[in-house]
Write a protein that holds these residues in place. Structure first.
Motif, PDB file in Angstrom:
ATOM      1  N   PRO A   4       0.812  -1.215   0.000  1.00 21.33           N
ATOM      2  CA  PRO A   4       0.000   0.000   0.000  1.00 21.33           C
ATOM      3  C   PRO A   4       0.843   1.262   0.000  1.00 21.33           C
ATOM      4  CG  PRO A   4       0.067  -0.950   2.195  1.00 21.33           C
ATOM      5  CD  PRO A   4       0.740  -1.936   1.290  1.00 21.33           C
ATOM      6  N   ILE A  10       2.404  -8.128   9.042  1.00 16.85           N
ATOM      7  CA  ILE A  10       2.907  -6.807   8.663  1.00 16.85           C
ATOM      8  C   ILE A  10       4.429  -6.856   8.628  1.00 16.85           C
ATOM      9  CG2 ILE A  10       2.863  -4.344   9.223  1.00 16.85           C
ATOM     10  CD1 ILE A  10       0.506  -5.286  11.252  1.00 16.85           C
ATOM     11  N   VAL A  39      -7.618  -4.400   5.585  1.00 12.37           N
ATOM     12  CA  VAL A  39      -7.926  -4.972   6.903  1.00 12.37           C
ATOM     13  C   VAL A  39      -9.422  -5.280   7.017  1.00 12.37           C
ATOM     14  CG1 VAL A  39      -7.972  -4.504   9.384  1.00 12.37           C
ATOM     15  CG2 VAL A  39      -5.944  -3.907   8.029  1.00 12.37           C
ATOM     16  N   THR A  58       0.356   3.342  11.131  1.00 14.77           N
ATOM     17  CA  THR A  58       0.429   3.940   9.798  1.00 14.77           C
ATOM     18  C   THR A  58       1.160   5.277   9.764  1.00 14.77           C
ATOM     19  OG1 THR A  58      -1.749   4.974  10.099  1.00 14.77           O
ATOM     20  CG2 THR A  58      -1.690   2.790   9.036  1.00 14.77           C
ATOM     21  N   ILE A  96       1.175  -7.433   4.525  1.00 17.93           N
ATOM     22  CA  ILE A  96       1.202  -6.014   4.199  1.00 17.93           C
ATOM     23  C   ILE A  96       2.657  -5.560   4.228  1.00 17.93           C
ATOM     24  CG2 ILE A  96       0.386  -3.708   4.778  1.00 17.93           C
ATOM     25  CD1 ILE A  96      -1.998  -4.932   6.166  1.00 17.93           C
ATOM     26  N   SER A 117      -3.112   5.202   3.661  1.00 18.50           N
ATOM     27  CA  SER A 117      -3.811   4.605   4.792  1.00 18.50           C
ATOM     28  C   SER A 117      -5.135   4.012   4.353  1.00 18.50           C
ATOM     29  CB  SER A 117      -4.035   5.662   5.879  1.00 18.50           C
ATOM     30  OG  SER A 117      -2.816   6.078   6.450  1.00 18.50           O
ATOM     31  N   VAL A 145      -2.181  -2.087  12.533  1.00 17.04           N
ATOM     32  CA  VAL A 145      -1.181  -1.595  11.586  1.00 17.04           C
ATOM     33  C   VAL A 145      -0.880  -0.134  11.915  1.00 17.04           C
ATOM     34  CG1 VAL A 145      -0.522  -1.360   9.173  1.00 17.04           C
ATOM     35  CG2 VAL A 145      -2.186  -3.109   9.840  1.00 17.04           C
ATOM     36  N   GLU A 181      -5.817   2.435   1.629  1.00 17.00           N
ATOM     37  CA  GLU A 181      -5.594   1.083   1.107  1.00 17.00           C
ATOM     38  C   GLU A 181      -5.435   0.082   2.256  1.00 17.00           C
ATOM     39  OE1 GLU A 181      -2.758   0.800  -2.398  1.00 17.00           O
ATOM     40  OE2 GLU A 181      -2.439   2.875  -1.757  1.00 17.00           O
ATOM     41  N   ILE A 182      -4.753   0.479   3.308  1.00 14.53           N
ATOM     42  CA  ILE A 182      -4.548  -0.417   4.455  1.00 14.53           C
ATOM     43  C   ILE A 182      -5.877  -0.686   5.149  1.00 14.53           C
ATOM     44  CG2 ILE A 182      -3.411  -0.680   6.692  1.00 14.53           C
ATOM     45  CD1 ILE A 182      -1.118   1.038   5.561  1.00 14.53           C
ATOM     46  N   GLN A 198       4.886   8.419   7.207  1.00 11.45           N
ATOM     47  CA  GLN A 198       4.271   7.116   7.018  1.00 11.45           C
ATOM     48  C   GLN A 198       5.207   6.047   7.580  1.00 11.45           C
ATOM     49  OE1 GLN A 198       3.533   7.181   2.730  1.00 11.45           O
ATOM     50  NE2 GLN A 198       1.344   7.509   3.108  1.00 11.45           N
ATOM     51  N   MET A 232       5.144  -2.791   3.986  1.00 13.39           N
ATOM     52  CA  MET A 232       5.001  -1.356   4.234  1.00 13.39           C
ATOM     53  C   MET A 232       6.044  -0.494   3.527  1.00 13.39           C
ATOM     54  SD  MET A 232       2.365  -1.161   6.315  1.00 13.39           S
ATOM     55  CE  MET A 232       2.469   0.339   7.314  1.00 13.39           C
ATOM     56  N   PHE A 264       5.098   2.584   1.593  1.00 15.06           N
ATOM     57  CA  PHE A 264       4.283   3.502   2.383  1.00 15.06           C
ATOM     58  C   PHE A 264       5.250   4.392   3.151  1.00 15.06           C
ATOM     59  CE2 PHE A 264       1.545   4.306   6.200  1.00 15.06           C
ATOM     60  CZ  PHE A 264       0.428   4.823   5.558  1.00 15.06           C
TER      61      PHE A 264
END
Length: 472
Positions: free
Chosen positions: A48, A67, A58, A197, A86, A51, A195, A53-54, A107, A88, A91
């Motif tokens: 992603p 994660i 979820v 973010t 996920i 946020s 998660v 998209e996350i 992020q 990160m 991000f």
């Protein structure tokens, strides 16, 4: 014996080629860590950038979710089988910044190196991070890292707030005063609560620092630290390296704030540096007792010769590439870490050495760090002021060798527990359930919170597979 130029060229070429790393085979939907000891097949991987998209992932995914960031944890703490992973690392934007308030919001997937490159322009620096800048900021919060910063401790001490996506898809802010139980559970919570973010960090000034080192007997180190380093505001970084295999000498390295002229003018370590020589030296040290002797008596005395004055941010941008072996197919480099109350230094140290020597552990280095008490994270490793012993060692990857490592690791955990200490959770998951419970007595309270915020056990990884009973 005189060597021809051609012979010298061939020798140097051979050494250079010997330090070229093997690239690990990339398998689809397989998540591994830096040690390459823990390949885990996941169902799918998403990367992603927002946020939103996350939150969507979820909410819509009914199965397990794991994660991952830089993947420097070394025991499967970033994945579990058949999970939605996920990733990160894309991000990674800077969201807001205030030079006046010395504050930045990022992020969670941003690397520390990227953050430092940005704030360096404004003569600012991070307050607390680990030694190496390749980690993601979110990953550092999830394991509650610490570094070599004098008078500091775990990273929770520099976090103002963060936003987090919970298991039901809700998107909340957590800080020491807002949703504080989430704040203290998610930092050092290994992705078990949600998660993380968007993270807001306190910053400090960037300034010049000067390096000094002292070689001493290990028996005198605690007294030296308390009399010469502790509670001295001019000191910025400090650690002490214990020399194997005798484990009797330690080199204390300290960086103090200074107004002296720079000897290193670059603000940051270069991104594209070639670490061939450093890797070769590491290979020599890991390869024999003679290599360890060379490091202690020849290489380090040369390395620490001369005055060094540099920027604080320069010292904060080490690259893990310098630690990488050429190949991890037959053997790999691994970390462990143990924390003991400062008044237990002298009683824990000989117990640690006895375990390492009796098991012929191929220790490359042991770094001593210091950390102040944690402010309240549920899985706190610094329940009071502690010394940390960071053990960097080489092990073979065979099942027989893994079993041996498990045996002596459990012995070290017992040694730490006997001194009211603990061990660090980001490494190989070799502790028994009993050892885990003794080392982290607040784990049951943490697991109750996990049950509250993640009732269907959505957020999983190998750490929770090993120690969390979701049915309770």
């Amino acid at each position: 014996m005189k060597r021809s130029p051609l012979r010298i060229f061939l020798i140097l070429t051979a050494l250079l080629l010997a330090c070229q790393p093997d690239k690990p085979i990339v398998q689809k939907n397989v998540v591994n860590d830096v040690t390459e000891l823990n390949p885990i097949k996941v169902a799918n991987i998403i990367t992603p950038r927002t946020s939103t998209e996350i939150i969507k992932a979820v909410k819509s995914h009914n199965g397990p979710i794991s994660i991952g960031g830089g993947r420097f944890s070394q025991g499967g703490q970033t994945a579990t089988e058949n999970a939605l992973q996920i990733d990160m690392r894309k991000f990674n934007r800077i969201l807001s910044f205030s030079k006046e308030r010395k504050e930045v919001t990022v992020q969670a997937g941003i690397r520390w190196r990227e953050l430092i490159q940005f704030i360096d322009r404004y003569d600012l620096s991070v307050k607390i991070m680990q030694t190496y800048a390749n980690f993601t900021v979110g990953g550092s919060l999830s394991v509650n890292v610490h570094g070599r910063y004098v008078g500091q401790g775990p990273i929770i001490l520099s976090v103002k707030s963060f936003k987090i996506v919970l298991a039901d898809g809700s998107f909340i802010t957590a800080s020491p005063t807002v949703n504080n139980e989430v704040f203290y559970a998610a930092i050092g919570g290994y992705g078990g609560i949600g998660v993380i973010t968007e993270i807001t960090l306190s910053l400090t000034e960037n300034y010049k620092i000067e390096k000094n080192d002292t070689l001493m007997n290990i028996a005198g180190y605690k007294k030296f630290f308390f009399s010469s380093i502790r509670n001295k505001p001019q000191f910025v970084f400090h650690n002490a390296d214990i020399y194997p295999n005798s484990y009797t000498k330690v080199r204390a390295v300290t960086y103090a704030r200074t107004e002296n002229k720079l000897t290193v003018t670059e603000h940051l370590k270069p991104n594209d540096k070639n670490y061939g020589l450093k890797k070769f030296a590491m290979k020599v040290v890991a390869g024999s007792d003679f290599g360890k002797w060379l490091r202690q008596h020849i290489a380090d005395p040369l390395h620490y010769t001369g005055k060094v004055v540099e920027w604080r941010n320069y010292e904060a941008t080490y690259d893990v590439k310098e630690l990488e072996p050429n190949s991890r197919k037959k053997a790999t480099y691994v970390l462990q870490e143990y924390f003991v109350p400062v008044d237990r230094f002298d009683s824990f140290y000989p117990k640690m050495v006895k375990v390492l020597k009796s098991n012929d552990v191929n220790v490359i280095n042991i770094s001593i760090r210091h950390a102040n008490k944690d402010t309240g994270s549920y899985l706190a490793w610094a329940k009071e002021e502690v010394f940390a012993f960071v053990i960097y060692y080489k092990q073979e990857v065979s099942d027989t060798e893994k079993a041996k490592v498990t045996q002596w690791t459990r012995a070290l955990i017992d040694a730490s527990l006997s001194e009211k200490g603990t061990y660090y959770l980001p490494y190989q998951l070799q502790a028994t359930q009993s050892q885990f419970s003794k080392a982290y007595p607040n784990a049951e309270s943490f697991f109750k919170l996990k049950k509250k915020y993640d009732p269907n056990y959505k957020f999983r990884n190998k750490l929770f597979d090993a120690y969390y009973n979701c049915k309770n």
